[in-house]
Design a protein around this motif. Structure first.
Motif, PDB file in Angstrom:
ATOM      1  N   SER A 174      15.837 -73.066 -26.244  1.00 11.79           N
ATOM      2  CA  SER A 174      14.968 -72.853 -27.401  1.00 11.79           C
ATOM      3  C   SER A 174      13.521 -73.168 -27.050  1.00 11.79           C
ATOM      4  O   SER A 174      13.239 -73.999 -26.180  1.00 11.79           O
ATOM      5  CB  SER A 174      15.423 -73.721 -28.580  1.00 11.79           C
ATOM      6  N   ALA A 175      12.620 -72.488 -27.746  1.00 11.00           N
ATOM      7  CA  ALA A 175      11.189 -72.754 -27.654  1.00 11.00           C
ATOM      8  C   ALA A 175      10.683 -73.012 -29.067  1.00 11.00           C
ATOM      9  O   ALA A 175      10.919 -72.210 -29.974  1.00 11.00           O
ATOM     10  CB  ALA A 175      10.454 -71.577 -27.027  1.00 11.00           C
ATOM     11  N   VAL A 176      10.012 -74.143 -29.254  1.00 11.49           N
ATOM     12  CA  VAL A 176       9.567 -74.571 -30.576  1.00 11.49           C
ATOM     13  C   VAL A 176       8.099 -74.959 -30.503  1.00 11.49           C
ATOM     14  O   VAL A 176       7.666 -75.605 -29.544  1.00 11.49           O
ATOM     15  CB  VAL A 176      10.411 -75.766 -31.082  1.00 11.49           C
ATOM     16  N   HIS A 206      10.870 -63.541 -20.925  1.00  7.09           N
ATOM     17  CA  HIS A 206      10.758 -62.994 -22.278  1.00  7.09           C
ATOM     18  C   HIS A 206       9.764 -63.798 -23.125  1.00  7.09           C
ATOM     19  O   HIS A 206       9.046 -63.224 -23.952  1.00  7.09           O
ATOM     20  CB  HIS A 206      12.132 -62.969 -22.947  1.00  7.09           C
ATOM     21  N   LEU A 207       9.749 -65.123 -22.943  1.00  7.04           N
ATOM     22  CA  LEU A 207       8.821 -65.951 -23.701  1.00  7.04           C
ATOM     23  C   LEU A 207       7.374 -65.604 -23.352  1.00  7.04           C
ATOM     24  O   LEU A 207       6.525 -65.468 -24.239  1.00  7.04           O
ATOM     25  CB  LEU A 207       9.099 -67.429 -23.423  1.00  7.04           C
ATOM     26  N   LYS A 208       7.083 -65.452 -22.083  1.00  7.94           N
ATOM     27  CA  LYS A 208       5.734 -65.093 -21.647  1.00  7.94           C
ATOM     28  C   LYS A 208       5.327 -63.736 -22.210  1.00  7.94           C
ATOM     29  O   LYS A 208       4.201 -63.562 -22.705  1.00  7.94           O
ATOM     30  CB  LYS A 208       5.669 -65.065 -20.119  1.00  7.94           C
ATOM     31  N   THR A 212       2.076 -63.672 -24.723  1.00  7.40           N
ATOM     32  CA  THR A 212       0.835 -63.093 -24.198  1.00  7.40           C
ATOM     33  C   THR A 212       0.566 -61.691 -24.719  1.00  7.40           C
ATOM     34  O   THR A 212      -0.505 -61.133 -24.460  1.00  7.40           O
ATOM     35  CB  THR A 212       0.883 -63.049 -22.656  1.00  7.40           C
ATOM     36  N   ALA A 213       1.519 -61.108 -25.450  1.00  5.67           N
ATOM     37  CA  ALA A 213       1.336 -59.743 -25.951  1.00  5.67           C
ATOM     38  C   ALA A 213       0.190 -59.655 -26.956  1.00  5.67           C
ATOM     39  O   ALA A 213      -0.447 -58.612 -27.093  1.00  5.67           O
ATOM     40  CB  ALA A 213       2.631 -59.248 -26.596  1.00  5.67           C
ATOM     41  N   SER A 214      -0.077 -60.762 -27.657  1.00  8.01           N
ATOM     42  CA  SER A 214      -1.134 -60.745 -28.678  1.00  8.01           C
ATOM     43  C   SER A 214      -2.532 -60.911 -28.098  1.00  8.01           C
ATOM     44  O   SER A 214      -3.520 -60.745 -28.800  1.00  8.01           O
ATOM     45  CB  SER A 214      -0.879 -61.873 -29.680  1.00  8.01           C
ATOM     46  N   GLY A 215      -2.621 -61.283 -26.826  1.00  9.37           N
ATOM     47  CA  GLY A 215      -3.919 -61.533 -26.220  1.00  9.37           C
ATOM     48  C   GLY A 215      -4.329 -62.995 -26.280  1.00  9.37           C
ATOM     49  O   GLY A 215      -5.312 -63.391 -25.652  1.00  9.37           O
ATOM     50  N   ARG A 216      -3.594 -63.813 -27.043  1.00  7.23           N
ATOM     51  CA  ARG A 216      -3.894 -65.242 -27.102  1.00  7.23           C
ATOM     52  C   ARG A 216      -3.461 -65.907 -25.801  1.00  7.23           C
ATOM     53  O   ARG A 216      -2.365 -65.648 -25.292  1.00  7.23           O
ATOM     54  CB  ARG A 216      -3.171 -65.865 -28.296  1.00  7.23           C
ATOM     55  N   SER A 217      -4.285 -66.805 -25.270  1.00  8.87           N
ATOM     56  CA  SER A 217      -4.016 -67.371 -23.942  1.00  8.87           C
ATOM     57  C   SER A 217      -3.974 -68.898 -23.906  1.00  8.87           C
ATOM     58  O   SER A 217      -3.764 -69.471 -22.834  1.00  8.87           O
ATOM     59  CB  SER A 217      -5.064 -66.872 -22.944  1.00  8.87           C
ATOM     60  N   ASP A 218      -4.191 -69.569 -25.049  1.00  4.34           N
ATOM     61  CA  ASP A 218      -4.267 -71.035 -25.039  1.00  4.34           C
ATOM     62  C   ASP A 218      -2.892 -71.677 -25.183  1.00  4.34           C
ATOM     63  O   ASP A 218      -2.689 -72.572 -25.995  1.00  4.34           O
ATOM     64  CB  ASP A 218      -5.199 -71.515 -26.157  1.00  4.34           C
ATOM     65  N   TRP A 219      -1.938 -71.250 -24.359  1.00  4.22           N
ATOM     66  CA  TRP A 219      -0.581 -71.778 -24.451  1.00  4.22           C
ATOM     67  C   TRP A 219      -0.357 -72.893 -23.439  1.00  4.22           C
ATOM     68  O   TRP A 219      -0.870 -72.845 -22.321  1.00  4.22           O
ATOM     69  CB  TRP A 219       0.444 -70.667 -24.215  1.00  4.22           C
ATOM     70  N   THR A 220       0.394 -73.893 -23.858  1.00  2.99           N
ATOM     71  CA  THR A 220       0.797 -74.989 -22.985  1.00  2.99           C
ATOM     72  C   THR A 220       2.295 -75.221 -23.168  1.00  2.99           C
ATOM     73  O   THR A 220       2.777 -75.287 -24.303  1.00  2.99           O
ATOM     74  CB  THR A 220       0.038 -76.293 -23.314  1.00  2.99           C
ATOM     75  N   LEU A 233       9.094 -71.770 -13.960  1.00  3.27           N
ATOM     76  CA  LEU A 233       7.704 -71.555 -14.366  1.00  3.27           C
ATOM     77  C   LEU A 233       6.824 -71.231 -13.166  1.00  3.27           C
ATOM     78  O   LEU A 233       5.906 -70.399 -13.263  1.00  3.27           O
ATOM     79  CB  LEU A 233       7.174 -72.794 -15.089  1.00  3.27           C
ATOM     80  N   ASP A 234       7.066 -71.870 -12.033  1.00  2.00           N
ATOM     81  CA  ASP A 234       6.309 -71.556 -10.819  1.00  2.00           C
ATOM     82  C   ASP A 234       6.466 -70.092 -10.436  1.00  2.00           C
ATOM     83  O   ASP A 234       5.533 -69.463  -9.926  1.00  2.00           O
ATOM     84  CB  ASP A 234       6.782 -72.435  -9.657  1.00  2.00           C
ATOM     85  N   GLN A 235       7.635 -69.547 -10.687  1.00  6.32           N
ATOM     86  CA  GLN A 235       7.914 -68.175 -10.316  1.00  6.32           C
ATOM     87  C   GLN A 235       7.435 -67.173 -11.363  1.00  6.32           C
ATOM     88  O   GLN A 235       6.851 -66.143 -11.031  1.00  6.32           O
ATOM     89  CB  GLN A 235       9.418 -68.005 -10.097  1.00  6.32           C
ATOM     90  N   VAL A 236       7.684 -67.468 -12.649  1.00  8.11           N
ATOM     91  CA  VAL A 236       7.433 -66.497 -13.714  1.00  8.11           C
ATOM     92  C   VAL A 236       6.040 -66.648 -14.326  1.00  8.11           C
ATOM     93  O   VAL A 236       5.365 -65.657 -14.610  1.00  8.11           O
ATOM     94  CB  VAL A 236       8.511 -66.625 -14.814  1.00  8.11           C
TER      95      VAL A 236
END
Length: 341
Positions: A174-176, A206-208, A212-220, A233-236
């Motif tokens: 899950s991603a929350v 799939h999460l990436k 990133t589809a919206s153009g927003r980039s401030d993800w952590t 994560l190193d790979q994808v």
């Protein structure tokens, strides 16, 4: 009667036993011969088959067709998971949520047999895996959820995996995120067979793509030190900023630094609110979470779909009653508390 190979004759005999309502016992099973008898010792039913000269084809040589036993086995030991999975495969494909009682009713109506409920769910699991290979349910993300994530949530996304309690096992990934009121906002969920680099790489791919589809980039991305997450994560998604759960880091420290003192010092530093201790925090993220508790609290609820829908509906209803639309209640209360301190 001719058969393609030995397995073919064994499958045919099993179908015949279920149809006639008796069980059989294998008396002799060799490379060239196969002999079975009725499971009832009083019965003289017997069948003998052998492989022909071509080296592949099998044929029945002798068969005593008359039974002198009770042909009425409701719970036939000949009925195993493989047989039932083959017979109910199309029904399970049509409805993966089919209940045990429904499957038992189908077996009774078609073949006059029943199976234990626990065995039925094991059979269902085998049927799903045989038809799909590695079971990976596509990531579930809906347009309203996606819009709420992009427009109203902070850029911190916590990820975690947990074991599902049920007949199938499986792992829930899950991603929350956290919304503007610092409350849980489910983003995506997926069900996989194992928690490893392969499944996490598939999940982060799939999460990436969704984030990133919206153009927003401030993800952590925040996570524990679970094996497989960092290599994936190193790979994808190698450039995404990362945080690690302080609670899991503290557990790792206990191995080399046992005792209460290390625990107190660690959390004193982690919870410190000075500018010096938080200089590395991303100011665009606007979030100082140091633990992954918000993800684990979401995973603790098993009815994921229902819980998520109820949560979203409740939050929407409460937000419509807010007096000050600019500042969320939890944030406003936190500011008042900080001023008092």
């Amino acid at each position: 009667m001719l058969f393609v190979d030995k397995e073919h004759i064994k499958d045919t005999l099993r179908d015949y036993c279920v149809q006639e309502g008796f069980a059989l016992v294998v008396n002799r099973s060799k490379e060239l011969r196969y002999t079975t008898v009725c499971a009832d010792e009083r019965c003289r039913w017997r069948i003998h088959a052998a492989r022909l000269a071509d080296g592949h084809t099998w044929a029945i040589k002798t068969m005593k067709q008359k039974h002198n036993c009770d042909l009425n086995l409701v719970t036939n030991p000949t009925v195993n998971c493989e047989w039932a999975a083959r017979k109910l495969l199309e029904d399970i494909r049509a409805n993966v949520d089919i209940r045990g009682k429904t499957m038992n009713d189908l077996l009774w109506d078609r073949y006059g047999v029943r199976m234990a409920t626990s065995t039925l769910y094991k059979m269902k699991d085998k049927a799903i895996k045989s038809s799909k290979g590695v079971m990976m349910i596509p990531t579930q993300i809906y347009q309203p959820t996606f819009k709420g994530l992009i427009d109203g949530c902070r850029g911190l996304v916590g990820v975690d995996g947990t074991h599902l309690k049920g007949n199938f096992g499986e792992i829930l990934l899950s991603a929350v995120s956290l919304d503007g009121n610092n409350e849980i906002f489910p983003v995506v969920v997926a069900v996989v067979d194992y928690e490893n680099k392969t499944s996490w790489s598939w999940f982060f791919h799939h999460l990436k793509a969704a984030l990133t589809a919206s153009g927003r980039s401030d993800w952590t991305i925040m996570s524990d030190r679970q094996k497989g997450i960092d290599p994936s994560l190193d790979q994808v998604w190698p450039k995404v900023p990362r945080r690690y759960c302080a609670r899991h880091l503290c557990e790792n420290f206990k191995t080399d630094y046992p005792g209460v003192l290390m625990h107190k010092l660690f959390w004193s530093v982690v919870k410190s609110c000075s500018q010096w201790t938080k200089w590395k925090f991303d100011p665009t993220l606007c979030n100082d979470e140091v633990t992954n508790n918000f993800v684990e609290s979401f995973n603790s609820t098993i009815g994921v779909r229902r819980i998520a829908m109820v949560r979203h509906a409740t939050r929407q209803h409460l937000s419509q009653q807010w007096v000050e639309p600019c500042i969320c209640p939890n944030i406003r209360e936190g500011e008042i508390f900080d001023k008092r301190v």
